[in-house]
Design a protein around this motif. Structure first.
Motif, PDB file in Angstrom:
ATOM      1  N   ILE A  28       7.347   9.029  -7.103  1.00  0.00           N
ATOM      2  CA  ILE A  28       6.665   8.499  -8.295  1.00  0.00           C
ATOM      3  C   ILE A  28       5.424   7.724  -7.875  1.00  0.00           C
ATOM      4  O   ILE A  28       4.346   7.906  -8.446  1.00  0.00           O
ATOM      5  CB  ILE A  28       7.631   7.619  -9.120  1.00  0.00           C
ATOM      6  N   ALA A  29       5.571   6.870  -6.862  1.00  0.00           N
ATOM      7  CA  ALA A  29       4.426   6.082  -6.380  1.00  0.00           C
ATOM      8  C   ALA A  29       3.341   7.010  -5.849  1.00  0.00           C
ATOM      9  O   ALA A  29       2.150   6.768  -6.063  1.00  0.00           O
ATOM     10  CB  ALA A  29       4.882   5.110  -5.296  1.00  0.00           C
ATOM     11  N   TRP A  30       3.746   8.069  -5.171  1.00  0.00           N
ATOM     12  CA  TRP A  30       2.786   9.032  -4.639  1.00  0.00           C
ATOM     13  C   TRP A  30       1.972   9.651  -5.773  1.00  0.00           C
ATOM     14  O   TRP A  30       0.756   9.739  -5.706  1.00  0.00           O
ATOM     15  CB  TRP A  30       3.521  10.115  -3.856  1.00  0.00           C
ATOM     16  N   GLU A  31       2.661  10.080  -6.829  1.00  0.00           N
ATOM     17  CA  GLU A  31       1.976  10.685  -7.964  1.00  0.00           C
ATOM     18  C   GLU A  31       1.063   9.679  -8.660  1.00  0.00           C
ATOM     19  O   GLU A  31      -0.054   9.990  -9.039  1.00  0.00           O
ATOM     20  CB  GLU A  31       2.976  11.274  -8.968  1.00  0.00           C
ATOM     21  N   ARG A  32       1.557   8.473  -8.826  1.00  0.00           N
ATOM     22  CA  ARG A  32       0.789   7.426  -9.498  1.00  0.00           C
ATOM     23  C   ARG A  32      -0.441   7.037  -8.684  1.00  0.00           C
ATOM     24  O   ARG A  32      -1.495   6.755  -9.237  1.00  0.00           O
ATOM     25  CB  ARG A  32       1.687   6.203  -9.707  1.00  0.00           C
ATOM     26  N   GLY A  33      -0.299   7.021  -7.369  1.00  0.00           N
ATOM     27  CA  GLY A  33      -1.389   6.580  -6.509  1.00  0.00           C
ATOM     28  C   GLY A  33      -2.060   7.724  -5.778  1.00  0.00           C
ATOM     29  O   GLY A  33      -2.497   7.558  -4.652  1.00  0.00           O
ATOM     30  N   SER A  35      -4.911   9.071  -5.784  1.00  0.00           N
ATOM     31  CA  SER A  35      -6.232   8.828  -5.198  1.00  0.00           C
ATOM     32  C   SER A  35      -6.122   7.904  -3.987  1.00  0.00           C
ATOM     33  O   SER A  35      -6.823   8.087  -2.996  1.00  0.00           O
ATOM     34  CB  SER A  35      -7.187   8.253  -6.228  1.00  0.00           C
ATOM     35  N   THR A  36      -5.235   6.930  -4.044  1.00  0.00           N
ATOM     36  CA  THR A  36      -5.062   6.003  -2.931  1.00  0.00           C
ATOM     37  C   THR A  36      -4.366   6.677  -1.755  1.00  0.00           C
ATOM     38  O   THR A  36      -4.721   6.463  -0.611  1.00  0.00           O
ATOM     39  CB  THR A  36      -4.216   4.792  -3.371  1.00  0.00           C
ATOM     40  N   LEU A  37      -3.372   7.498  -2.046  1.00  0.00           N
ATOM     41  CA  LEU A  37      -2.557   8.095  -0.998  1.00  0.00           C
ATOM     42  C   LEU A  37      -2.951   9.533  -0.689  1.00  0.00           C
ATOM     43  O   LEU A  37      -2.284  10.207   0.075  1.00  0.00           O
ATOM     44  CB  LEU A  37      -1.078   8.042  -1.406  1.00  0.00           C
ATOM     45  N   LEU A 123       1.284   0.006   1.160  1.00  0.00           N
ATOM     46  CA  LEU A 123       2.619  -0.490   1.526  1.00  0.00           C
ATOM     47  C   LEU A 123       2.616  -2.003   1.729  1.00  0.00           C
ATOM     48  O   LEU A 123       3.556  -2.688   1.326  1.00  0.00           O
ATOM     49  CB  LEU A 123       3.112   0.205   2.795  1.00  0.00           C
ATOM     50  N   ARG A 124       1.558  -2.525   2.344  1.00  0.00           N
ATOM     51  CA  ARG A 124       1.464  -3.984   2.531  1.00  0.00           C
ATOM     52  C   ARG A 124       1.508  -4.714   1.192  1.00  0.00           C
ATOM     53  O   ARG A 124       2.184  -5.730   1.050  1.00  0.00           O
ATOM     54  CB  ARG A 124       0.171  -4.336   3.258  1.00  0.00           C
ATOM     55  N   GLN A 125       0.780  -4.182   0.208  1.00  0.00           N
ATOM     56  CA  GLN A 125       0.774  -4.806  -1.114  1.00  0.00           C
ATOM     57  C   GLN A 125       2.176  -4.801  -1.719  1.00  0.00           C
ATOM     58  O   GLN A 125       2.624  -5.807  -2.264  1.00  0.00           O
ATOM     59  CB  GLN A 125      -0.200  -4.077  -2.044  1.00  0.00           C
ATOM     60  N   ALA A 126       2.863  -3.679  -1.624  1.00  0.00           N
ATOM     61  CA  ALA A 126       4.215  -3.592  -2.186  1.00  0.00           C
ATOM     62  C   ALA A 126       5.172  -4.502  -1.427  1.00  0.00           C
ATOM     63  O   ALA A 126       5.957  -5.243  -2.033  1.00  0.00           O
ATOM     64  CB  ALA A 126       4.713  -2.154  -2.147  1.00  0.00           C
ATOM     65  N   MET A 127       5.095  -4.468  -0.098  1.00  0.00           N
ATOM     66  CA  MET A 127       6.029  -5.262   0.698  1.00  0.00           C
ATOM     67  C   MET A 127       5.761  -6.753   0.604  1.00  0.00           C
ATOM     68  O   MET A 127       6.664  -7.561   0.823  1.00  0.00           O
ATOM     69  CB  MET A 127       6.009  -4.801   2.154  1.00  0.00           C
ATOM     70  N   SER A 128       4.539  -7.145   0.243  1.00  0.00           N
ATOM     71  CA  SER A 128       4.235  -8.573   0.108  1.00  0.00           C
ATOM     72  C   SER A 128       5.053  -9.201  -1.019  1.00  0.00           C
ATOM     73  O   SER A 128       5.209 -10.418  -1.067  1.00  0.00           O
ATOM     74  CB  SER A 128       2.741  -8.790  -0.131  1.00  0.00           C
ATOM     75  N   ARG A 129       5.576  -8.382  -1.910  1.00  0.00           N
ATOM     76  CA  ARG A 129       6.408  -8.884  -3.009  1.00  0.00           C
ATOM     77  C   ARG A 129       7.881  -8.962  -2.610  1.00  0.00           C
ATOM     78  O   ARG A 129       8.718  -9.305  -3.436  1.00  0.00           O
ATOM     79  CB  ARG A 129       6.218  -7.992  -4.234  1.00  0.00           C
ATOM     80  N   PRO A 131      10.922 -10.566   0.034  1.00  0.00           N
ATOM     81  CA  PRO A 131      11.136 -11.692   0.954  1.00  0.00           C
ATOM     82  C   PRO A 131      11.081 -11.206   2.409  1.00  0.00           C
ATOM     83  O   PRO A 131      11.383 -10.041   2.693  1.00  0.00           O
ATOM     84  CB  PRO A 131      12.546 -12.196   0.602  1.00  0.00           C
ATOM     85  N   PRO A 132      10.687 -12.081   3.343  1.00  0.00           N
ATOM     86  CA  PRO A 132      10.551 -11.689   4.755  1.00  0.00           C
ATOM     87  C   PRO A 132      11.810 -11.050   5.343  1.00  0.00           C
ATOM     88  O   PRO A 132      11.712 -10.085   6.100  1.00  0.00           O
ATOM     89  CB  PRO A 132      10.210 -13.002   5.469  1.00  0.00           C
ATOM     90  N   ASP A 133      12.998 -11.566   5.006  1.00  0.00           N
ATOM     91  CA  ASP A 133      14.213 -10.970   5.578  1.00  0.00           C
ATOM     92  C   ASP A 133      14.425  -9.548   5.066  1.00  0.00           C
ATOM     93  O   ASP A 133      14.892  -8.676   5.799  1.00  0.00           O
ATOM     94  CB  ASP A 133      15.448 -11.843   5.324  1.00  0.00           C
ATOM     95  N   ALA A 134      14.047  -9.271   3.828  1.00  0.00           N
ATOM     96  CA  ALA A 134      14.153  -7.907   3.290  1.00  0.00           C
ATOM     97  C   ALA A 134      13.122  -7.002   3.963  1.00  0.00           C
ATOM     98  O   ALA A 134      13.407  -5.836   4.241  1.00  0.00           O
ATOM     99  CB  ALA A 134      13.956  -7.915   1.781  1.00  0.00           C
ATOM    100  N   GLN A 135      11.926  -7.519   4.242  1.00  0.00           N
ATOM    101  CA  GLN A 135      10.914  -6.739   4.956  1.00  0.00           C
ATOM    102  C   GLN A 135      11.425  -6.337   6.336  1.00  0.00           C
ATOM    103  O   GLN A 135      11.293  -5.189   6.757  1.00  0.00           O
ATOM    104  CB  GLN A 135       9.618  -7.537   5.102  1.00  0.00           C
ATOM    105  N   ASN A 136      12.016  -7.313   7.048  1.00  0.00           N
ATOM    106  CA  ASN A 136      12.558  -7.037   8.382  1.00  0.00           C
ATOM    107  C   ASN A 136      13.701  -6.038   8.329  1.00  0.00           C
ATOM    108  O   ASN A 136      13.790  -5.135   9.165  1.00  0.00           O
ATOM    109  CB  ASN A 136      13.011  -8.332   9.063  1.00  0.00           C
ATOM    110  N   ALA A 137      14.581  -6.197   7.353  1.00  0.00           N
ATOM    111  CA  ALA A 137      15.713  -5.275   7.216  1.00  0.00           C
ATOM    112  C   ALA A 137      15.213  -3.861   6.921  1.00  0.00           C
ATOM    113  O   ALA A 137      15.721  -2.882   7.473  1.00  0.00           O
ATOM    114  CB  ALA A 137      16.658  -5.751   6.113  1.00  0.00           C
ATOM    115  N   LEU A 138      14.216  -3.756   6.061  1.00  0.00           N
ATOM    116  CA  LEU A 138      13.648  -2.453   5.730  1.00  0.00           C
ATOM    117  C   LEU A 138      13.040  -1.806   6.974  1.00  0.00           C
ATOM    118  O   LEU A 138      13.288  -0.634   7.260  1.00  0.00           O
ATOM    119  CB  LEU A 138      12.587  -2.587   4.635  1.00  0.00           C
ATOM    120  N   ALA A 139      12.249  -2.562   7.720  1.00  0.00           N
ATOM    121  CA  ALA A 139      11.618  -2.029   8.927  1.00  0.00           C
ATOM    122  C   ALA A 139      12.669  -1.579   9.937  1.00  0.00           C
ATOM    123  O   ALA A 139      12.555  -0.492  10.528  1.00  0.00           O
ATOM    124  CB  ALA A 139      10.694  -3.080   9.546  1.00  0.00           C
ATOM    125  N   THR A 140      13.712  -2.378  10.128  1.00  0.00           N
ATOM    126  CA  THR A 140      14.784  -2.023  11.063  1.00  0.00           C
ATOM    127  C   THR A 140      15.512  -0.766  10.599  1.00  0.00           C
ATOM    128  O   THR A 140      15.752   0.157  11.384  1.00  0.00           O
ATOM    129  CB  THR A 140      15.777  -3.195  11.207  1.00  0.00           C
TER     130      THR A 140
END
Length: 162
Positions: A28-33, A35-37, A123-129, A131-140
């Motif tokens: 969905i994000a791909w379709e919506r964005g 031009s960006t993606l 992705l940075r914009q989305a991930m900035s919303r 929490p840091p622990d969720a960002q780390n868990a997602l990356a792992t």
């Protein structure tokens, strides 16, 4: 997505279902964005070819076809278009001049950099919303998923026993 208190391996089907939901959201994000993606001026299939050539500089067309699971004429057409756009170059192999080796040009490398920069910014914009622990868990978790996907697949129904 919901939080689970039990380890994910106990709820494998729940994790698979949640990852499926994430993939749907990415579509969905791909379709919506778009031009960006976007990968313009080349197609996503051509971009995939460039990713493979980037990872395996000097790959030949037959190996590229196996990586893509496509027939030789399709590989030739994809490479013809990429070469015409200035993104790849074909060079004859010194031992057998009939075999062409593929590599990205400076223009091709720069195009992949632009694609990645735009995607990373999104992705940075989305991930900035998050929490840091969720960002780390997602990356792992995504790193582990990438490792698992890159391993040779077992035929369905044939599980290795420990």
């Amino acid at each position: 997505m919901r939080e689970t208190s039990a380890p994910l391996h106990q709820h494998g089907s729940d994790a698979v279902r949640e990852i499926g939901q994430v993939l749907e959201l990415l579509e969905i994000a791909w379709e919506r964005g778009r031009s960006t993606l976007s990968t313009a001026p080349i197609s996503p299939a051509q971009t995939r070819v460039m990713y493979i050539i980037e990872r395996e500089p000097g790959i030949n067309a037959s190996t590229l076809g196996r990586r893509l699971s496509v027939a030789a004429p399709s590989v030739t057409r994809l490479c013809d278009r990429l070469q015409a756009a200035g993104f790849i170059r074909r060079t004859p192999r010194t031992e057998d001049r009939r075999e062409m080796l593929l590599e990205l040009t400076g223009t091709g490398i720069a195009h992949l950099r632009v694609i990645r920069d735009r995607r990373e910014q999104t992705l940075r914009q989305a991930m900035s919303r998050m929490p840091p622990d969720a960002q780390n868990a997602l990356a792992t978790g995504l790193s582990a998923l990438c490792d698992a996907v890159s391993e040779p697949a077992q035929p369905l129904g044939h599980q290795e026993s420990a």
